[in-house]
Design an enzyme around this catalytic site. Structure first.
Site, PDB file in Angstrom:
ATOM      1  N   CYS A 283      -3.709   6.119  -0.308  1.00  0.00           N
ATOM      2  CA  CYS A 283      -5.103   5.932   0.091  1.00  0.00           C
ATOM      3  C   CYS A 283      -5.176   6.150   1.595  1.00  0.00           C
ATOM      4  CB  CYS A 283      -5.583   4.528  -0.279  1.00  0.00           C
ATOM      5  SG  CYS A 283      -4.729   3.230   0.618  1.00  0.00           S
TER       6      CYS A 283
ATOM      7  N   HIS B 248      -0.839  -3.792   5.433  1.00  0.00           N
ATOM      8  CA  HIS B 248      -1.491  -5.003   4.927  1.00  0.00           C
ATOM      9  C   HIS B 248      -1.869  -5.981   6.029  1.00  0.00           C
ATOM     10  CE1 HIS B 248       0.547  -4.296   0.837  1.00  0.00           C
ATOM     11  NE2 HIS B 248      -0.739  -4.110   0.684  1.00  0.00           N
TER      12      HIS B 248
ATOM     13  N   CYS C 201      -4.422  -1.434   7.974  1.00  0.00           N
ATOM     14  CA  CYS C 201      -5.512  -0.655   7.369  1.00  0.00           C
ATOM     15  C   CYS C 201      -6.839  -1.090   8.002  1.00  0.00           C
ATOM     16  CB  CYS C 201      -5.541  -0.918   5.861  1.00  0.00           C
ATOM     17  SG  CYS C 201      -7.082  -0.373   5.087  1.00  0.00           S
TER      18      CYS C 201
ATOM     19  N   HIS D  25      -0.443 -12.967  -1.535  1.00  0.00           N
ATOM     20  CA  HIS D  25      -0.337 -11.571  -1.089  1.00  0.00           C
ATOM     21  C   HIS D  25      -0.356 -11.519   0.448  1.00  0.00           C
ATOM     22  CE1 HIS D  25      -1.188  -7.305  -0.516  1.00  0.00           C
ATOM     23  NE2 HIS D  25      -0.854  -7.127  -1.784  1.00  0.00           N
TER      24      HIS D  25
ATOM     25  N   GLU E 178      -1.495  -9.426   2.528  1.00  0.00           N
ATOM     26  CA  GLU E 178      -2.801  -9.066   3.108  1.00  0.00           C
ATOM     27  C   GLU E 178      -3.672 -10.308   3.266  1.00  0.00           C
ATOM     28  OE1 GLU E 178      -5.181  -6.032   1.041  1.00  0.00           O
ATOM     29  OE2 GLU E 178      -7.000  -7.032   1.753  1.00  0.00           O
TER      30      GLU E 178
ATOM     31  N   THR F 223      -9.091  -6.511   0.045  1.00  0.00           N
ATOM     32  CA  THR F 223      -9.692  -5.172  -0.108  1.00  0.00           C
ATOM     33  C   THR F 223      -9.535  -4.586  -1.513  1.00  0.00           C
ATOM     34  OG1 THR F 223      -7.656  -4.159   0.732  1.00  0.00           O
ATOM     35  CG2 THR F 223      -9.411  -4.577   2.325  1.00  0.00           C
TER      36      THR F 223
ATOM     37  N   SER G  54       4.493  -3.195  -5.562  1.00  0.00           N
ATOM     38  CA  SER G  54       3.106  -2.843  -5.214  1.00  0.00           C
ATOM     39  C   SER G  54       2.140  -3.414  -6.236  1.00  0.00           C
ATOM     40  CB  SER G  54       2.976  -1.315  -5.151  1.00  0.00           C
ATOM     41  OG  SER G  54       1.632  -0.933  -5.377  1.00  0.00           O
TER      42      SER G  54
ATOM     43  N   ASN H 258      -1.115  -3.005  -6.511  1.00  0.00           N
ATOM     44  CA  ASN H 258      -2.103  -2.066  -7.061  1.00  0.00           C
ATOM     45  C   ASN H 258      -1.460  -1.143  -8.084  1.00  0.00           C
ATOM     46  OD1 ASN H 258      -2.179   0.971  -6.037  1.00  0.00           O
ATOM     47  ND2 ASN H 258      -1.369  -0.243  -4.350  1.00  0.00           N
TER      48      ASN H 258
ATOM     49  N   SER I 123       0.428   3.415  -2.528  1.00  0.00           N
ATOM     50  CA  SER I 123       1.529   3.499  -1.563  1.00  0.00           C
ATOM     51  C   SER I 123       2.618   4.468  -2.020  1.00  0.00           C
ATOM     52  CB  SER I 123       2.100   2.092  -1.333  1.00  0.00           C
ATOM     53  OG  SER I 123       2.296   1.439  -2.565  1.00  0.00           O
TER      54      SER I 123
END
Lengths: 280, 280
Positions: free
Chosen positions: B12, B72, B94, B122, B124, B160, B216, B218, B260
């Site tokens: 991304c 993150h 990000c 997490h 982030e 996010t 990861s 996601n 990623s």
């Protein structure tokens, strides 16, 4: 026949306050007026008229005296006009409505596009809207949000009598547009509490009476939600409208009243039903 | 066998930016480190290690050099520590995560209780939370909101990669508490777009490969949504893990990759499947 009066029937906090302020003012200045009907009860408006307090549509032609701002509030321009004319102002705007007006003002000043969840033709909403700049939009539902112009910062307030579900849907649609959404939940739960109690009562009786002004939105809504549960629901403004035939074969009758229905009218209604009950 | 690669597979915007910054920095200063893995791809982390860039768990013992802040983001205290040590800082956070951090900071400073919608463990989310004061709460869902202490002004941001539905539910619960709710929709729709495309692809193939780091979140979620639609879904980190038996009787195979997963790994996977296809 058992007669059950809802606990939450009649005047809410804001209406009680406005009515008290109006009757107090009536005694002080012979030239006292209300801007619009003080509350949506023709009977209260009538009693004030008996004391010489007339409801005006606008301030046109008025140069001196006392002006009472109705519970639903008025447009900012009307307040400004009253100040310019140096009229004595008695502000009977419901404090919950006032909050919504103030939030629209501060959101507009802070550069937010403002979304007001409500009925665009209701005087409360028209008053609230007037406190914002040129980027204030009234939406009836989440669907309406899709038609709004692009805004990066959205402020949201609600007409005080809106349903929470509707506010939540509108906010969801606003969030989908990204950016910032700043919401003031200005819903007064008196409406929801009254409706919930009325629904419960309607489900336990054979006949339901809803007492309140035919120009009162909250009374009309109360009539609708009760009718859905108990088809033998009738809306009346006063005891005189009661039809004895309604109670034929009825074992339990429920009574509720809108937020602008005064105590004395509810009492007259209760007495009338009692009388019919005794003579039965 | 037809092989279809999803359009939204791989890096991304934020991950691409972070990776580029890290490889650029690697050439400039021999003493370059990342704080945590730069992105959740062991292969990218490995390539950086080959260039002498090690991933550190903390800044303890580090006195000179360049520190790269991972995509993150990290805790505010770690940035402060790096500044105090006068390290060269390359901030690869990000930009969407950075926005969430900034909103938590400004909301906290303005006296809001802050609700962060996300996964409390997490990195982030832990970074985002560190930017607020002592009234920041992580909630996984609307249910969690009911357990929060009383707050009159609530600020809301989201990890996010959260789903919009979850953010909407949390905001609904916050609104039920009355008062003011100020929401920043910090969700990056790259995650949703990638998932939607993967689901569509999974419904049109007999076998689905999801490429990405086992660390990861996601990528794991991508694997889950594809498995629901196509049980013959496999997650791999590299082409070496491909099992030729997966393609027996398969007419169409779909490939997607987490945010990623670098392009070179996706290409290796595509080449490997092509080879197996030819030798078939």
């Amino acid at each position: 026949m058992k007669i059950i009066l809802a606990k939450q029937a009649g005047f809410c906090f804001g209406v009680k306050r406005a009515t008290n302020l109006a009757f107090e003012a009536a005694g002080k200045d012979q030239k006292t007026y209300t801007l619009g009907p003080i509350i949506h009860s023709p009977q209260v408006v009538g009693r004030l008229a008996d004391l010489g307090v007339r409801a005006l549509d606008s301030l046109e032609g008025l140069e001196t005296g006392t002006i009472i701002i109705r519970s639903h509030g008025v447009a900012l321009e009307e307040i400004t006009e009253a100040k310019q004319k140096d009229l004595t102002i008695v502000d009977a705007t419901c404090p919950f409505v006032k909050k919504a007006q103030e939030h629209v003002k501060s959101l507009s000043e802070a550069g937010y596009g403002v979304v007001v969840v409500g009925d665009a033709v209701h005087p409360e909403v028209q008053g609230i809207v007037s406190y914002g700049g040129n980027k204030v939009f009234v939406v009836a539902s989440g669907e309406d949000v899709k038609k709004l112009p692009k805004m990066t910062k959205i402020g949201v307030v609600a007409q005080t009598t809106q349903s929470f579900e509707n506010l939540k849907n509108v906010v969801g649609e606003c969030l989908l547009r990204g950016g910032e959404v700043r919401v003031y939940n200005t819903i007064c739960d008196a409406t929801a509490v009254r409706q919930d109690e009325a629904k419960d009562l309607a489900s336990r009786v054979d006949c339901m009476l809803v007492v309140g002004g035919f120009n009162s939105a909250n009374t009309h809504r109360l009539f609708e939600v009760c009718t859905e549960i108990q088809p033998r629901t009738h809306q009346i403004e006063t005891a005189a409208e009661i039809n004895p035939a309604w109670f034929e074969g009825v074992e339990r009758v429920g009574v509720t009243a809108g937020a602008s229905t005064p105590k004395w009218i509810i009492e007259e209604v209760m007495n009338k039903i009692e009388e019919l009950n005794k003579s039965d």
